[in-house]
Motif scaffolding. Structure first.
Motif, PDB file in Angstrom:
ATOM      1  N   GLN A   4     -10.371  -5.875 -11.784  1.00 36.79           N
ATOM      2  CA  GLN A   4     -11.162  -4.818 -11.161  1.00 36.79           C
ATOM      3  C   GLN A   4     -10.330  -4.018 -10.155  1.00 36.79           C
ATOM      4  N   THR A   5      -9.444  -4.694  -9.448  1.00 33.36           N
ATOM      5  CA  THR A   5      -8.567  -4.003  -8.501  1.00 33.36           C
ATOM      6  C   THR A   5      -7.582  -3.107  -9.232  1.00 33.36           C
ATOM      7  N   VAL A   6      -6.927  -3.658 -10.236  1.00 33.14           N
ATOM      8  CA  VAL A   6      -5.918  -2.899 -10.966  1.00 33.14           C
ATOM      9  C   VAL A   6      -6.547  -1.715 -11.699  1.00 33.14           C
ATOM     10  N   ASN A   7      -7.743  -1.886 -12.238  1.00 34.82           N
ATOM     11  CA  ASN A   7      -8.434  -0.767 -12.891  1.00 34.82           C
ATOM     12  C   ASN A   7      -8.721   0.351 -11.899  1.00 34.82           C
ATOM     13  N   PHE A   8      -9.152  -0.019 -10.685  1.00 31.40           N
ATOM     14  CA  PHE A   8      -9.393   0.975  -9.647  1.00 31.40           C
ATOM     15  C   PHE A   8      -8.101   1.716  -9.313  1.00 31.40           C
ATOM     16  N   ILE A   9      -7.026   0.977  -9.152  1.00 27.79           N
ATOM     17  CA  ILE A   9      -5.724   1.580  -8.823  1.00 27.79           C
ATOM     18  C   ILE A   9      -5.282   2.536  -9.927  1.00 27.79           C
ATOM     19  N   LYS A  10      -5.397   2.093 -11.177  1.00 24.65           N
ATOM     20  CA  LYS A  10      -4.973   2.922 -12.306  1.00 24.65           C
ATOM     21  C   LYS A  10      -5.741   4.239 -12.378  1.00 24.65           C
ATOM     22  N   HIS A  11      -7.028   4.188 -12.043  1.00 23.50           N
ATOM     23  CA  HIS A  11      -7.871   5.376 -12.171  1.00 23.50           C
ATOM     24  C   HIS A  11      -7.840   6.292 -10.947  1.00 23.50           C
ATOM     25  N   THR A  12      -7.288   5.811  -9.830  1.00 19.66           N
ATOM     26  CA  THR A  12      -7.354   6.618  -8.597  1.00 19.66           C
ATOM     27  C   THR A  12      -6.009   6.840  -7.923  1.00 19.66           C
ATOM     28  N   TYR A  13      -4.922   6.301  -8.468  1.00 19.42           N
ATOM     29  CA  TYR A  13      -3.644   6.367  -7.745  1.00 19.42           C
ATOM     30  C   TYR A  13      -3.166   7.796  -7.511  1.00 19.42           C
ATOM     31  N   GLU A  14      -3.619   8.739  -8.331  1.00 20.36           N
ATOM     32  CA  GLU A  14      -3.212  10.129  -8.126  1.00 20.36           C
ATOM     33  C   GLU A  14      -4.000  10.789  -6.995  1.00 20.36           C
ATOM     34  N   ASN A  15      -5.074  10.142  -6.555  1.00 21.68           N
ATOM     35  CA  ASN A  15      -5.911  10.692  -5.492  1.00 21.68           C
ATOM     36  C   ASN A  15      -5.482  10.241  -4.099  1.00 21.68           C
ATOM     37  N   TYR A  16      -4.687   9.195  -4.031  1.00 16.32           N
ATOM     38  CA  TYR A  16      -4.269   8.620  -2.757  1.00 16.32           C
ATOM     39  C   TYR A  16      -2.760   8.367  -2.755  1.00 16.32           C
ATOM     40  N   LYS A  17      -2.228   8.249  -1.567  1.00 13.74           N
ATOM     41  CA  LYS A  17      -0.860   7.750  -1.405  1.00 13.74           C
ATOM     42  C   LYS A  17      -0.999   6.242  -1.228  1.00 13.74           C
ATOM     43  N   MET A  18      -0.491   5.462  -2.186  1.00 10.29           N
ATOM     44  CA  MET A  18      -0.700   4.011  -2.176  1.00 10.29           C
ATOM     45  C   MET A  18       0.605   3.256  -1.932  1.00 10.29           C
ATOM     46  N   PHE A  22       2.349   2.876  -9.908  1.00 10.02           N
ATOM     47  CA  PHE A  22       1.150   3.368  -9.226  1.00 10.02           C
ATOM     48  C   PHE A  22       1.335   3.484  -7.709  1.00 10.02           C
ATOM     49  N   PHE A  23       2.454   3.005  -7.193  1.00 11.98           N
ATOM     50  CA  PHE A  23       2.644   2.934  -5.752  1.00 11.98           C
ATOM     51  C   PHE A  23       3.825   3.782  -5.287  1.00 11.98           C
ATOM     52  N   LYS A  24       3.650   4.395  -4.115  1.00 14.54           N
ATOM     53  CA  LYS A  24       4.724   5.172  -3.505  1.00 14.54           C
ATOM     54  C   LYS A  24       5.824   4.257  -2.994  1.00 14.54           C
ATOM     55  N   GLY A  25       5.466   3.022  -2.706  1.00 12.67           N
ATOM     56  CA  GLY A  25       6.440   2.051  -2.238  1.00 12.67           C
ATOM     57  C   GLY A  25       5.860   0.656  -2.248  1.00 12.67           C
ATOM     58  N   ILE A  26       6.720  -0.345  -2.421  1.00 16.32           N
ATOM     59  CA  ILE A  26       6.313  -1.750  -2.450  1.00 16.32           C
ATOM     60  C   ILE A  26       7.158  -2.491  -1.428  1.00 16.32           C
ATOM     61  N   TYR A  27       6.498  -3.036  -0.411  1.00 13.74           N
ATOM     62  CA  TYR A  27       7.215  -3.627   0.718  1.00 13.74           C
ATOM     63  C   TYR A  27       6.690  -5.036   1.036  1.00 13.74           C
ATOM     64  N   GLY A  28       7.595  -5.886   1.482  1.00 11.56           N
ATOM     65  CA  GLY A  28       7.207  -7.256   1.797  1.00 11.56           C
ATOM     66  C   GLY A  28       8.083  -7.871   2.872  1.00 11.56           C
ATOM     67  N   SER A  29       8.020  -9.199   2.962  1.00 18.23           N
ATOM     68  CA  SER A  29       8.764  -9.939   3.971  1.00 18.23           C
ATOM     69  C   SER A  29      10.257  -9.943   3.620  1.00 18.23           C
ATOM     70  N   PRO A  30      11.133 -10.219   4.591  1.00 10.35           N
ATOM     71  CA  PRO A  30      10.813 -10.889   5.859  1.00 10.35           C
ATOM     72  C   PRO A  30      10.234 -10.005   6.967  1.00 10.35           C
ATOM     73  N   THR A  31      10.147  -8.687   6.777  1.00 10.07           N
ATOM     74  CA  THR A  31       9.522  -7.848   7.805  1.00 10.07           C
ATOM     75  C   THR A  31       8.028  -8.144   7.855  1.00 10.07           C
ATOM     76  N   ALA A  32       7.484  -8.319   9.061  1.00  8.51           N
ATOM     77  CA  ALA A  32       6.064  -8.626   9.231  1.00  8.51           C
ATOM     78  C   ALA A  32       5.201  -7.456   8.769  1.00  8.51           C
ATOM     79  N   LYS A  33       4.006  -7.751   8.296  1.00  6.09           N
ATOM     80  CA  LYS A  33       3.136  -6.731   7.723  1.00  6.09           C
ATOM     81  C   LYS A  33       2.779  -5.631   8.717  1.00  6.09           C
ATOM     82  N   ASP A  34       2.487  -5.979   9.957  1.00 10.29           N
ATOM     83  CA  ASP A  34       2.137  -4.946  10.932  1.00 10.29           C
ATOM     84  C   ASP A  34       3.316  -4.002  11.174  1.00 10.29           C
TER      85      ASP A  34
END
Length: 207
Positions: free
Chosen positions: A101-115, A138-150
């Motif tokens: 359900q999440t991926v379907n939402f992303i696929k159908h709306t990724y052009e409407n938002y910066k994700m 579908f994403f403008k960028g994919i980021y993870g650790s070791p940098t903290a999420k905040d």
């Protein structure tokens, strides 16, 4: 479909929101720490489940410093994290773990938002998994650790010309809520009803 009126940017958590990967990550910690007392490892698993948004680096350090009450070097943490990552890459490059359900939402709306994906998972590993299951586009960028999420969210707001007032973070843990709060953006909980106690915004279903 859900319509986030006025929203231009969506920051996505990954584990438990886009991919049902938490059981595999549980097994990863169990395998990497198999030579340590079961009672101590079970405490780490409980901490891991309660703090899904934190990186494995933080969790391994917590295991040694808070549970075992002993010092651990950065090199030892890196070695454990590398072994953990190999297990994840072996097991998570599979589309069946995606939350449909999440991926379907992303696929159908990724052009409407910066994700963007902002995750507690290792960044290199995360990008490999997203590429393998064919969602990276579908994403403008994919980021993870070791940098903290905040810090990831703050960096993106500062460098990508993002307005906090028109941004949201979707996550399944209190750590995600805190990352949103410290950056002055709205938080939407998902896949964890306990989050309704910390935020009035909760997504029961994406469609």
């Amino acid at each position: 479909m859900i319509n986030f009126t006025g929203i231009k940017t969506i920051f996505w958590d990954f584990d438990g929101v886009i991919m049902d990967s938490m059981p595999i990550r549980d097994q990863g910690f169990l395998k990497v720490l198999k030579d340590y007392p079961e009672k101590q490892v079970n405490k780490l698993i409980a901490y891991h489940k309660a703090n899904g948004g934190l990186s494995r680096y933080v969790k391994f350090r917590y295991f040694f410093e808070e549970i075992r009450k002993e010092d651990v070097s950065d090199e030892e943490i890196q070695e454990l994290a590398m072994r953990f990552s190999l297990i994840m890459l072996e097991n998570l490059k599979k589309p069946e773990f995606l939350i449909s359900q999440t991926v379907n939402f992303i696929k159908h709306t990724y052009e409407n938002y910066k994700m963007f994906i902002v995750s507690g998972s290792d960044q290199k590993e995360l990008r490999q998994i997203c590429k393998a299951v064919e969602i990276e586009k579908f994403f403008k960028g994919i980021y993870g650790s070791p940098t903290a999420k905040d810090e990831l969210v703050k960096h993106l707001i500062d460098t990508e010309n993002i307005e906090s007032a028109t941004s949201i973070l979707i996550g399944d843990s209190v750590n995600d809520f805190e990352a949103a709060k410290v950056n002055g953006i709205k938080f939407y909980g998902f896949n964890n009803p306990a989050l309704t106690t910390v935020s009035k915004n909760y997504i029961s279903k994406f469609s």
